[in-house]
Design a protein around this motif. Sequence first.
Motif, short mmCIF file in Angstrom:
data_model
loop_
_atom_site.label_atom_id
_atom_site.label_comp_id
_atom_site.label_asym_id
_atom_site.label_seq_id
_atom_site.Cartn_x
_atom_site.Cartn_y
_atom_site.Cartn_z
N TRP A 363 0.85 -1.18 0.00
CA TRP A 363 0.00 0.00 0.00
C TRP A 363 0.89 1.24 0.00
N THR A 364 0.29 2.36 -0.27
CA THR A 364 1.00 3.64 -0.28
C THR A 364 0.33 4.59 0.70
N THR A 365 1.14 5.21 1.54
CA THR A 365 0.65 6.27 2.41
C THR A 365 1.11 7.60 1.83
N THR A 366 0.17 8.50 1.58
CA THR A 366 0.50 9.82 1.06
C THR A 366 0.43 10.84 2.19
N LEU A 367 1.56 11.50 2.44
CA LEU A 367 1.65 12.55 3.46
C LEU A 367 1.51 13.90 2.78
N VAL A 380 0.82 18.06 8.97
CA VAL A 380 0.95 16.86 8.16
C VAL A 380 -0.30 16.01 8.31
N SER A 381 -0.87 15.59 7.20
CA SER A 381 -1.99 14.64 7.22
C SER A 381 -1.60 13.42 6.39
N ALA A 382 -2.18 12.28 6.73
CA ALA A 382 -1.83 11.02 6.07
C ALA A 382 -3.08 10.35 5.50
N LYS A 383 -2.92 9.76 4.33
CA LYS A 383 -4.00 9.02 3.70
C LYS A 383 -3.44 7.73 3.12
N VAL A 424 0.92 -0.88 11.68
CA VAL A 424 1.53 0.17 10.89
C VAL A 424 0.47 0.89 10.07
N PHE A 425 -0.39 0.13 9.44
CA PHE A 425 -1.42 0.69 8.58
C PHE A 425 -2.33 1.65 9.35
N GLN A 426 -2.75 1.22 10.53
CA GLN A 426 -3.66 2.05 11.31
C GLN A 426 -2.94 3.23 11.98
N ASP A 427 -1.73 2.98 12.47
CA ASP A 427 -1.02 4.04 13.19
C ASP A 427 -0.68 5.22 12.29
N LEU A 428 -0.51 4.97 10.99
CA LEU A 428 -0.11 6.05 10.09
C LEU A 428 -1.19 7.12 9.92
N ILE A 429 -2.40 6.84 10.30
CA ILE A 429 -3.44 7.88 10.18
C ILE A 429 -4.03 8.23 11.54
N LYS A 431 -4.42 10.24 15.04
CA LYS A 431 -4.25 11.64 15.37
C LYS A 431 -3.01 11.90 16.21
N ASP A 432 -2.68 10.98 17.13
CA ASP A 432 -1.53 11.25 18.01
C ASP A 432 -0.23 11.23 17.23
N TRP A 433 -0.13 10.39 16.20
CA TRP A 433 1.08 10.38 15.37
C TRP A 433 1.22 11.71 14.63
N GLN A 434 0.14 12.16 14.04
CA GLN A 434 0.18 13.41 13.31
C GLN A 434 0.47 14.58 14.25
N LYS A 435 -0.05 14.52 15.45
CA LYS A 435 0.19 15.60 16.40
C LYS A 435 1.67 15.71 16.73
N THR A 436 2.34 14.57 16.92
CA THR A 436 3.77 14.57 17.21
C THR A 436 4.56 15.21 16.09
N ILE A 437 4.24 14.83 14.85
CA ILE A 437 4.95 15.40 13.70
C ILE A 437 4.66 16.89 13.60
N ASN A 438 3.42 17.26 13.71
CA ASN A 438 3.04 18.66 13.53
C ASN A 438 3.63 19.57 14.59
N THR A 439 3.79 19.08 15.80
CA THR A 439 4.39 19.88 16.86
C THR A 439 5.81 20.27 16.49
N GLY A 440 6.55 19.33 15.91
CA GLY A 440 7.93 19.62 15.50
C GLY A 440 8.00 20.70 14.44
#
Length: 481
Positions: A363-367, A380-383, A424-429, A431-440
Motif C-alpha cells: 500500500w501507499t501512504t501519502t503525506l 501533516v496529514s496522512a491518507k 503500521v497501517f492504522q497508526d499512520l493515520i 491523530k496522536d502520530w500526526q500531532k507529534t509530527i506537527n508539533t515539530g
Amino acid sequence: MLTYQNLNGFDMVYAVSQQTINAQLQLLWAMDMLPTTWKAEAAEGLYSIDAELGCPVVDFNTGDSSSRTAKLTMPLTKASFHYAKIVIEDGKPTVVQTTKEINGSSLSFFVNMSLAELASTYQNQDSIPDEVKRQLEQFDTSMFSIQHLFLNFEDAHLLKSFDFQTNGAIPTDQPELTGQIRNLVEAFIDTIKGNDNPYIFGYYAVDKISEPSQATWQPTGCTYSIYSDAHFASRSSINYLLVTDHKTVPGSGAGMFQHNWVMSDQVEGSFVLSQALVMDPLLQSLANMLSIDKTQFSPTNNNQFFVSFESRLDKNTKGKTTCTLVPLVGTKQMAVYFNIDYNTDMHDLAGSYIGYVDGTIKWTTTLTFEVDTIKSSVNVSAKNSEVITTKKDHPNALGKFEHALAVFADFIITVFTFGQVDDVFQDLIRKDWQKTINTGYSTQMNSMKARAILPGGSEIMFKDAQFYENGSMIVATTVKN
C-alpha cells in the motif's frame, strides 16, 4: 547509515527578495525614519554639499552568484555641490570656488554581507531603533543578541566602497576632489552612527535561553549571502543562513547557491528547511511503528529514504518489510511505499508440514504538508491507499492443502489479521502520530518567525510548502505589515 543533505553547510535558509527589502525601505521612508538630507563640509568650507535625499533602493545584482555584495543607492532629488578648483589668471594659479546643481545624482554604498568573512572585526550591537522596536510584539532584549544586517556603519569593514554619480556634472576622477568627496561621505555616515542607525535593513535574534530539548529546532547561529538573479532582478535575494543545535557557523566558502530560493514574484521570500529537519521526525516516527532503529534507513541517489528488514511475525511466518519515502518534487506531498513479502509454513490437523504460502502486501501512504498561515505551522496529514495482496500456494509432494487450511491460508494474508501490518497501517493515520509530527514543524516555523525581523518590523507569514529536488522543503513567505 542514515545521512542527510544539508543546505550547503546550513540547516535552514530564509531568502528575502530584493523586491521585499525595497518595499520595507519604502515603509521606513513613509514612517520618516530615514535621513532626508545630506549636509556636510570639508577643507574648511572649500567643499560642501547640501542635498535632499529620496527613498533609498537596494540592489543585489552586483555580480554573479559567488558575490556577497549588496548595493544601496540614495537618490539626491535636489542638491548643490560646492567645490574648489585651481584656475590660471594672469599667469598665476588661483583657487576658485564653484557651485554645481546636481539634482538627480546618487550616492551608492557597496557592502559585504558575510559575517563569517568578517568575524574577526564584526562587532555585535545590542540595540535597535525605537520605532522598529515598538512594532515588534513581545520583543525582550534580555533574551536575544541582535546581529545587525546590511549597513552597520559602526564597522568600517562592512562598507566596502561607495560611488558618487553626478551625471558628469562634477569631475569626480580628480584625485583631490575624490578625497574630499570621501570626507563628505564620512561626515554623512558620522551623523547616522549609533543606536538609531536606520540603514540596518534587517535583524536576526539568537535565543539566549532556549530549552535544550528544543535546540534541534531553533536557529542558534547566522550569517548571510546574496543571490544575484540576472533573469529576474526583483527576485534577487538576501539569504539568512542558519544553523541549529549550537553548531559552528560554516566559514566563508559555505552558503553560496547556484539557484535562487525565491522562485516567484508572487511571494516575498522563501523559508527552506534542510532534508534533516524535514525527514528526521518522519523517519523516527516510522521507525517506532516498525520496531526498528531509525539509523536503519538509508538515503538513495534520488533523495529518497529506504529500509528493508527481516521479521518473524509468528512461529510459522517469516516476513521482509520494505519501506521507501519519496518526496514528490514540486508538490506538497511525500509518498511512503510499503511492500511486505511473507512466507508462512502450513501444517495439517495432525501437525505435519504440508507446504507453504507466500505473497505480498502493498500500500501507499501519502503525506500532505499544509501551511497554517494563522498559526505559522506546517501540518501533516496522512491518507492510505487500498491494500493490494497477492498469494500463491506451494503444496508439498504428498498432495494438496486440506480445504480448511486453504481457507486459513487465504485469510491470513488479509491485512486486518496480520498484526504488524495492521498496526503500521492504522497508526499512520492516527491523530496522536500526526500531532507529534506537527508539533515539530510548528516549533520550527514559530522559531523562525520570532527571529527573522524585516527592516520595518513587518511580520512574516508562511504560505505554501513544496519539496525541492535536493530533499529540502520550501515554504513560501509573505509579509504582513
